[in-house]
Enzyme design. Structure first.
Site, PDB file in Angstrom:
ATOM      1  N   CYS A 178     -21.394   6.649   1.554  1.00  0.00           N
ATOM      2  CA  CYS A 178     -20.186   6.356   2.285  1.00  0.00           C
ATOM      3  C   CYS A 178     -18.816   7.981   1.880  1.00  0.00           C
ATOM      4  O   CYS A 178     -19.388   8.590   2.107  1.00  0.00           O
ATOM      5  CB  CYS A 178     -19.201   5.293   0.991  1.00  0.00           C
ATOM      6  SG  CYS A 178     -18.971   4.150   2.421  1.00  0.00           S
ATOM      7  N   HIS A 179     -18.114   6.921   1.422  1.00  0.00           N
ATOM      8  CA  HIS A 179     -17.177   7.687   1.470  1.00  0.00           C
ATOM      9  C   HIS A 179     -16.723   8.612   0.196  1.00  0.00           C
ATOM     10  O   HIS A 179     -16.069   9.189   0.130  1.00  0.00           O
ATOM     11  CB  HIS A 179     -15.683   6.971   1.224  1.00  0.00           C
ATOM     12  CG  HIS A 179     -15.045   6.154   2.847  1.00  0.00           C
ATOM     13  ND1 HIS A 179     -15.037   5.156   2.876  1.00  0.00           N
ATOM     14  CD2 HIS A 179     -13.996   6.431   3.106  1.00  0.00           C
ATOM     15  CE1 HIS A 179     -15.296   4.615   4.065  1.00  0.00           C
ATOM     16  NE2 HIS A 179     -14.367   5.893   4.277  1.00  0.00           N
TER      17      HIS A 179
END
Length: 182
Positions: A111-112
């Site tokens: 993800c991030h």
């Protein structure tokens, strides 16, 4: 596949880690016989999040400035927006990630969490994926971004395993375990 005898670092900020991106890979490592250890920038505990809502708390096993890459066989970077945003502003966390990649040991990011990889300057020339909103940042840092559930890149030291987000956790966990078991 077995991770018996392997210790895996999970690097997370005191607040803002996406809970499922911590707990699912943690469970996969533990179920494969590995020893997951939670590393943070502060001692005590972290508070995970379920997207924007506070989730559960988890005890910290070590502080990033006080542990060594040599203590671990691999690194997992869970996502969440606030988690990597905090980590990339802490020189000791950025150094830890850079040293991990340079060591050739597997590093898995979902993800991030790719923001921390960008700050550590370890994505140049590598093919990766992430949450879609991070793709421009990755491209600007010299990576090739692809929209796939999981990417295993070996175009540099060690394996770099990246995934887009919670919907890809099954593939992320499988690829991470494969890299850690090798």
């Amino acid at each position: 596949m077995s991770l018996n005898g392997k210790t895996i670092a999970f690097l997370a900020a005191p607040e803002g880690t996406e809970q499922v991106e911590l707990t699912e890979p943690w469970r996969a490592v533990r179920d494969a016989g590995g020893t997951p250890r939670l590393i943070s920038t502060e001692p005590g505990q972290i508070t995970a999040f379920r997207h924007l809502d506070k989730g559960d708390t988890f005890p910290v096993d070590g502080v990033v400035g006080e542990v060594s890459v040599q203590d671990f066989d691999g690194l997992v970077l869970p996502g969440g927006v606030a988690n990597p945003d905090h980590l990339r502003t802490r020189p000791e966390a950025v150094r830890f990630v850079r040293e991990f990649v340079e060591s050739g040991k597997p590093v898995a990011s979902i993800c991030h969490a790719a923001w921390t990889l960008i700050e550590a300057d370890v994505v140049r020339g590598r093919t990766v994926t992430s949450w879609p909103s991070v793709q421009t940042d990755l491209r600007n840092a010299g990576a090739t971004w692809v929209d796939e559930e999981v990417v295993v890149d070996e175009n540099g030291p060690g394996k770099l395993i990246t995934s887009r987000g919670p919907d890809d956790l099954k593939a992320f966990c499988e690829a991470t375990l494969d890299a850690l078991a090798a």
